[in-house]
Design a protein around this motif. Structure first.
Motif, PDB file in Angstrom:
ATOM      1  N   SER A  97       0.807  -1.224   0.000  1.00  0.00           N
ATOM      2  CA  SER A  97       0.000   0.000   0.000  1.00  0.00           C
ATOM      3  C   SER A  97       0.840   1.274   0.000  1.00  0.00           C
ATOM      4  CB  SER A  97      -0.937  -0.001   1.203  1.00  0.00           C
ATOM      5  OG  SER A  97      -0.154  -0.049   2.381  1.00  0.00           O
ATOM      6  N   ASN A  98       2.155   1.157   0.033  1.00  0.00           N
ATOM      7  CA  ASN A  98       2.970   2.371  -0.092  1.00  0.00           C
ATOM      8  C   ASN A  98       4.242   2.075  -0.880  1.00  0.00           C
ATOM      9  OD1 ASN A  98       5.085   1.400   1.670  1.00  0.00           O
ATOM     10  ND2 ASN A  98       3.698   1.799   3.363  1.00  0.00           N
ATOM     11  N   ARG A  99       4.984   3.146  -1.122  1.00  0.00           N
ATOM     12  CA  ARG A  99       6.154   3.021  -2.001  1.00  0.00           C
ATOM     13  C   ARG A  99       7.414   2.554  -1.289  1.00  0.00           C
ATOM     14  NH1 ARG A  99       3.604   7.768  -4.181  1.00  0.00           N
ATOM     15  NH2 ARG A  99       3.089   7.374  -6.359  1.00  0.00           N
ATOM     16  N   ASN A 100       7.328   2.311   0.013  1.00  0.00           N
ATOM     17  CA  ASN A 100       8.539   1.955   0.755  1.00  0.00           C
ATOM     18  C   ASN A 100       9.172   0.648   0.300  1.00  0.00           C
ATOM     19  OD1 ASN A 100       8.286   4.188   2.261  1.00  0.00           O
ATOM     20  ND2 ASN A 100       7.495   3.172   4.093  1.00  0.00           N
ATOM     21  N   HIS A 101       8.430  -0.148  -0.435  1.00  0.00           N
ATOM     22  CA  HIS A 101       8.950  -1.465  -0.794  1.00  0.00           C
ATOM     23  C   HIS A 101       9.569  -1.489  -2.186  1.00  0.00           C
ATOM     24  CE1 HIS A 101       7.024  -3.045   2.844  1.00  0.00           C
ATOM     25  NE2 HIS A 101       6.178  -2.079   2.590  1.00  0.00           N
ATOM     26  N   THR A 102       9.694  -0.314  -2.754  1.00  0.00           N
ATOM     27  CA  THR A 102      10.372  -0.187  -4.040  1.00  0.00           C
ATOM     28  C   THR A 102      11.657   0.592  -3.809  1.00  0.00           C
ATOM     29  OG1 THR A 102       8.281  -0.055  -5.226  1.00  0.00           O
ATOM     30  CG2 THR A 102      10.225   0.788  -6.349  1.00  0.00           C
ATOM     31  N   SER A 103      12.780   0.034  -4.181  1.00  0.00           N
ATOM     32  CA  SER A 103      14.027   0.782  -4.081  1.00  0.00           C
ATOM     33  C   SER A 103      14.719   0.760  -5.424  1.00  0.00           C
ATOM     34  CB  SER A 103      14.958   0.147  -3.055  1.00  0.00           C
ATOM     35  OG  SER A 103      14.324   0.093  -1.803  1.00  0.00           O
ATOM     36  N   ILE A 104      15.051   1.937  -5.888  1.00  0.00           N
ATOM     37  CA  ILE A 104      15.781   2.023  -7.148  1.00  0.00           C
ATOM     38  C   ILE A 104      17.150   2.622  -6.854  1.00  0.00           C
ATOM     39  CG2 ILE A 104      15.793   2.953  -9.489  1.00  0.00           C
ATOM     40  CD1 ILE A 104      12.757   3.114  -9.314  1.00  0.00           C
ATOM     41  N   PHE A 105      18.160   1.916  -7.282  1.00  0.00           N
ATOM     42  CA  PHE A 105      19.526   2.358  -7.059  1.00  0.00           C
ATOM     43  C   PHE A 105      20.168   2.683  -8.393  1.00  0.00           C
ATOM     44  CE2 PHE A 105      18.277  -0.662  -3.860  1.00  0.00           C
ATOM     45  CZ  PHE A 105      18.664  -0.053  -2.677  1.00  0.00           C
ATOM     46  N   VAL A 106      21.071   3.610  -8.357  1.00  0.00           N
ATOM     47  CA  VAL A 106      21.891   3.862  -9.534  1.00  0.00           C
ATOM     48  C   VAL A 106      23.329   3.585  -9.100  1.00  0.00           C
ATOM     49  CG1 VAL A 106      22.708   5.590 -11.168  1.00  0.00           C
ATOM     50  CG2 VAL A 106      20.291   5.549 -10.496  1.00  0.00           C
ATOM     51  N   ASN A 107      23.920   2.609  -9.706  1.00  0.00           N
ATOM     52  CA  ASN A 107      25.268   2.155  -9.334  1.00  0.00           C
ATOM     53  C   ASN A 107      25.379   1.942  -7.826  1.00  0.00           C
ATOM     54  OD1 ASN A 107      25.802   2.475 -12.025  1.00  0.00           O
ATOM     55  ND2 ASN A 107      26.781   4.476 -11.780  1.00  0.00           N
ATOM     56  N   GLY A 108      24.369   1.299  -7.265  1.00  0.00           N
ATOM     57  CA  GLY A 108      24.438   0.954  -5.847  1.00  0.00           C
ATOM     58  C   GLY A 108      24.075   2.088  -4.909  1.00  0.00           C
ATOM     59  N   ARG A 109      23.765   3.241  -5.455  1.00  0.00           N
ATOM     60  CA  ARG A 109      23.403   4.375  -4.605  1.00  0.00           C
ATOM     61  C   ARG A 109      21.894   4.534  -4.651  1.00  0.00           C
ATOM     62  NH1 ARG A 109      26.281   8.910  -3.478  1.00  0.00           N
ATOM     63  NH2 ARG A 109      27.787   8.427  -5.107  1.00  0.00           N
ATOM     64  N   TRP A 110      21.298   4.584  -3.472  1.00  0.00           N
ATOM     65  CA  TRP A 110      19.855   4.821  -3.459  1.00  0.00           C
ATOM     66  C   TRP A 110      19.615   6.255  -3.862  1.00  0.00           C
ATOM     67  CZ3 TRP A 110      16.715   7.763   0.177  1.00  0.00           C
ATOM     68  CH2 TRP A 110      15.366   7.691  -0.134  1.00  0.00           C
ATOM     69  N   VAL A 111      18.743   6.454  -4.843  1.00  0.00           N
ATOM     70  CA  VAL A 111      18.503   7.816  -5.304  1.00  0.00           C
ATOM     71  C   VAL A 111      17.029   8.160  -5.243  1.00  0.00           C
ATOM     72  CG1 VAL A 111      20.494   7.942  -6.823  1.00  0.00           C
ATOM     73  CG2 VAL A 111      18.340   7.027  -7.693  1.00  0.00           C
ATOM     74  N   GLN A 112      16.804   9.414  -4.984  1.00  0.00           N
ATOM     75  CA  GLN A 112      15.442   9.904  -5.049  1.00  0.00           C
ATOM     76  C   GLN A 112      15.346  10.684  -6.328  1.00  0.00           C
ATOM     77  OE1 GLN A 112      15.306  11.830  -1.192  1.00  0.00           O
ATOM     78  NE2 GLN A 112      13.340  10.863  -0.864  1.00  0.00           N
ATOM     79  N   ASN A 113      14.661  10.120  -7.282  1.00  0.00           N
ATOM     80  CA  ASN A 113      14.457  10.818  -8.532  1.00  0.00           C
ATOM     81  C   ASN A 113      13.023  10.517  -8.902  1.00  0.00           C
ATOM     82  OD1 ASN A 113      14.208  11.079 -11.475  1.00  0.00           O
ATOM     83  ND2 ASN A 113      16.364  11.632 -11.382  1.00  0.00           N
ATOM     84  N   ARG A 114      12.203  11.542  -8.772  1.00  0.00           N
ATOM     85  CA  ARG A 114      10.776  11.327  -8.949  1.00  0.00           C
ATOM     86  C   ARG A 114      10.458  10.736 -10.316  1.00  0.00           C
ATOM     87  NH1 ARG A 114       6.394  14.738  -8.611  1.00  0.00           N
ATOM     88  NH2 ARG A 114       7.567  16.108  -9.952  1.00  0.00           N
ATOM     89  N   MET A 115      11.188  11.206 -11.313  1.00  0.00           N
ATOM     90  CA  MET A 115      10.905  10.732 -12.657  1.00  0.00           C
ATOM     91  C   MET A 115      11.241   9.241 -12.813  1.00  0.00           C
ATOM     92  SD  MET A 115       9.561  13.093 -14.306  1.00  0.00           S
ATOM     93  CE  MET A 115       9.705  12.504 -15.995  1.00  0.00           C
ATOM     94  N   LEU A 116      12.308   8.845 -12.145  1.00  0.00           N
ATOM     95  CA  LEU A 116      12.712   7.446 -12.240  1.00  0.00           C
ATOM     96  C   LEU A 116      11.649   6.565 -11.560  1.00  0.00           C
ATOM     97  CD1 LEU A 116      15.202   6.114 -13.428  1.00  0.00           C
ATOM     98  CD2 LEU A 116      16.265   6.178 -11.184  1.00  0.00           C
ATOM     99  N   GLY A 117      11.197   7.004 -10.399  1.00  0.00           N
ATOM    100  CA  GLY A 117      10.136   6.290  -9.697  1.00  0.00           C
ATOM    101  C   GLY A 117       8.869   6.242 -10.535  1.00  0.00           C
ATOM    102  N   TYR A 118       8.599   7.348 -11.189  1.00  0.00           N
ATOM    103  CA  TYR A 118       7.400   7.424 -12.014  1.00  0.00           C
ATOM    104  C   TYR A 118       7.516   6.484 -13.208  1.00  0.00           C
ATOM    105  CZ  TYR A 118       3.735   9.453 -14.882  1.00  0.00           C
ATOM    106  OH  TYR A 118       2.628   9.615 -15.652  1.00  0.00           O
ATOM    107  N   ALA A 119       8.694   6.490 -13.829  1.00  0.00           N
ATOM    108  CA  ALA A 119       8.909   5.597 -14.969  1.00  0.00           C
ATOM    109  C   ALA A 119       8.701   4.149 -14.543  1.00  0.00           C
ATOM    110  CB  ALA A 119      10.331   5.780 -15.525  1.00  0.00           C
ATOM    111  N   PHE A 120       9.175   3.843 -13.362  1.00  0.00           N
ATOM    112  CA  PHE A 120       9.031   2.479 -12.855  1.00  0.00           C
ATOM    113  C   PHE A 120       7.564   2.136 -12.642  1.00  0.00           C
ATOM    114  CE2 PHE A 120       8.579  -0.401  -9.260  1.00  0.00           C
ATOM    115  CZ  PHE A 120       9.278  -1.494  -9.744  1.00  0.00           C
TER     116      PHE A 120
END
Ligand code: ADP
Ligand code: MG
Length: 592
Positions: free
Chosen positions: A248-271
């Motif tokens: 029910s929330n976004r906490n269970h999705t993690s997107i990393f770029v080269n092992g770094r957790w990033v907050q990029n709204r567009m990337l989350g949105y694309a996902f």
């Protein structure tokens, strides 16, 4: 007013504000340092939401005694030497700001030792003072942060309850546990271990450690569509949840770029966009995705917290992510494929006896597909327990689902599942879910065309409605007529029912109306009243699990299903069928 340079104590507090926003930011910076120090074990301990106490210990390279103090100076880092490599940062840290920032808003104890030293070093840092003395310890580094923001009451006020801060820290820590499967993580909150990973190096195993084996088994390996090799520059990998496994929330999705957790709204949105149509709205997938992007393609030096990132070619990154997720989902779903696995799973063996032809060995992935599909079927048979929560949302109609092939019905299992043969293998269809889909689409189409199928009653019946039912009816009279009810008012909350939707002929017509009004009121998670109405009829009128069907009836149902726009899912997005293709059959029976 004259312009003055701020005294360092003040400027460092201001700078610290950007990096150390809350206890979770401290944990993030310390864990990143441990990982940069090549630790294979990281242990995190917090008390009172991290406000009183945070400890992060590692078995990494350590800091040599003479450099320990320097590490607390602003812009002191061992990770960058010349300006040239700012463009190709491969470590998580590089700004040399975390330790001084943390020390400016708390009391810090550092105990560290490198492998080449005989004894370690202890540093006490606080109130602008540093004391150092030798102390025996194992190689590695341990940082203890006490009384966070004790000198910043304003910042402290913005913190939430200890429990909330603790859960933010835990979410943050699990992200790193996911990003670094080779590192053994352990975390405890107020003396209790809340999670531990094995460090064995398998992402799926981390899922088992952090969730459970069912979740771990159900996660889908990202598969890359080899037709699109032009984007070789960006390679997503990791595990994404099947559509049946949402949160029910976004906490269970993690997107990393080269092992770094990033907050990029567009990337989350694309996902999330890639899941559109596969899962209900306001439900979120579980996933751990790492995007391998050449270092020169990104800029992480955007914000002191280093969680923001800029891509040189944003579009390529987003589309690589989206394409990979979409391709993975269509490869496995919406018809979950059963795949081969060398080890027999006991759980499956018992299932194979209940579904005659299933082999006794296939992958954990398939097992969980089946299991989750089974759970769902029970759910649906149980009158959509989920639908009552209002969380479920209709799926969009713009899904590029492949059409269903023509199927030949072979029989029925447990009066619940239809077994059929298609051009590419065997199908197991959930009769209730399938019929719900059929009825739903038909009612929607008829209502749109304003040509409902109405079954006139031989004897009109009077129906008494409760206030809520009559309120729903009065405010949606036209819609209720469009879905096939012929109805007239007959005094306060009493109505005469002259005809019912053709798809509702069985059973007590008055009761049918009451049920449909109740279901419309609940909404079943659907936004528009048209969908609510169609869903109500589908839910009430569809054949149920447990109904015995003849071969003719089953053939008719699969034929109707073949005509649906979205045959693979029920109106709520759950699967209507499982598929075992010919090649996996051959594999399972050792013919190939
Ligand atoms: P940065 O990580 O950006 O270099 P920090 O302020 O976080 O800056 O850390 C300063 C320096 O202290 C690091 O560059 C590193 O040399 C050293 N350091 C900090 N934490 C550790 C650790 N856990 N193990 C080894 N060295 C560490
Ligand atoms: Mg750092």
């Amino acid at each position: 007013m004259s312009i003055k340079v701020l005294p360092p104590q003040l400027s460092s507090k201001i700078a610290a504000g950007e990096i150390i926003e809350r206890p979770a930011s401290v944990v993030k910076e310390l864990v990143e340092n441990s990982l940069d120090a090549h630790a294979t074990e990281v242990s995190i301990e917090i008390r009172a939401g991290g406000i009183d106490y945070i400890r992060v210990s590692d078995n990494g390279v350590g800091i040599i005694a003479d450099e320990a103090e320097v590490a607390f100076e602003r812009f002191a880092t061992s990770k960058l030497s010349g300006a040239s490599n700012l463009d190709a940062i491969e470590t998580l840290g590089f700004r040399g700001e975390a330790l001084p920032s943390i020390a400016s808003v708390s009391r810090v104890s550092l105990i560290t030792r490198t492998a080449s030293e005989d004894t370690g070093t202890r540093l006490e840092v606080g109130d602008g003072e540093i004391t150092r003395r030798p102390e025996g310890t194992d190689p590695g580094t341990s940082l203890v942060v006490r009384h966070l923001f004790r000198n910043l009451p304003g910042r402290r006020k913005f913190l939430r309850s200890a429990a909330t801060e603790a859960s933010r820290i835990q979410t943050m820590a699990t992200r790193y546990a996911f990003a670094y499967p080779r590192v053994k993580f352990e975390m405890s909150i107020d003396g209790k271990i809340v999670f531990a990973t094995s460090g064995a190096g398998e992402l799926r195993e981390v899922f088992a450690d952090l969730y459970n084996v069912d979740v771990a088994g159900a996660m889908l390996d990202i598969v890359i569509d080899t037709d699109f090799s032009d984007e070789g520059l960006v390679v997503p990998s990791g595990l994404i949840g099947p559509p049946s496994l949402t949160r029910s929330n976004r906490n269970h999705t993690s997107i990393f770029v080269n092992g770094r957790w990033v907050q990029n709204r567009m990337l989350g949105y694309a996902f999330e966009e890639a899941y559109r149509g596969f899962i209900m709205e306001r439900r979120y997938p579980m996933a751990v995705v790492n995007m391998a992007v050449p270092h020169e393609e990104i800029d992480v030096n955007v914000h002191p917290s280093k969680t923001e990132i800029r891509f040189r070619q944003e579009g390529k990154v987003f589309s690589a992510l989206q394409r990979a997720v979409r391709y993975t989902l269509t490869t496995y779903s919406p018809i979950p494929e059963m795949k081969q696995q060398p080890v027999a799973i006991p759980h499956v063996a018992s299932m194979s006896s209940s579904i005659g032809f299933l082999p006794t060995s296939f992958s954990g992935t398939a097992e969980s597909h089946i299991k989750s599909a089974m759970d769902m079927h029970e759910d649906i048979a149980g009158h959509n327990a989920n639908a009552q929560t209002g969380l479920n949302q209709p799926i969009s109609s713009s899904i590029p689902y492949s059409a269903l092939p023509v199927l030949r019905v072979l029989g029925q299992v447990h009066n619940t599942y239809i077994v059929a043969e298609g051009p590419d293998g065997a199908y197991i269809i959930d009769q209730h879910a399938a019929h719900e889909r059929v009825v739903f689409e038909r009612v929607m189409a008829d209502a749109a065309a304003r040509s409902p199928q109405v079954q006139m009653l031989m004897e009109p019946v009077t129906v008494d409605l409760d206030p809520r039912q009559s309120e729903i009816l009065d405010s949606h009279l036209e819609l209720v007529a469009q879905i096939g009810f012929k109805i007239e008012g007959f005094g306060e909350r009493t109505y005469i029912l002259r005809g019912v939707p053709g798809l509702l002929v069985d059973g007590d017509p008055g009761q049918g109306l009451l049920d449909v009004l109740d279901l419309m009121g609940d909404g079943g998670g659907f936004d528009t009243w048209e969908e609510r109405a169609a869903y109500s009829i589908a839910c009430h009128g569809a054949i149920r699990a447990g109904d015995t069907l003849s071969i003719q009836e089953m053939s008719e149902l699969t034929r109707q299903l073949e005509e649906c726009n979205q045959p693979h899912t029920c109106p709520h997005g759950r699967p209507t069928m499982l598929h075992m293709n010919s090649s996996s059959l051959e594999r399972e029976f050792g013919r190939r």
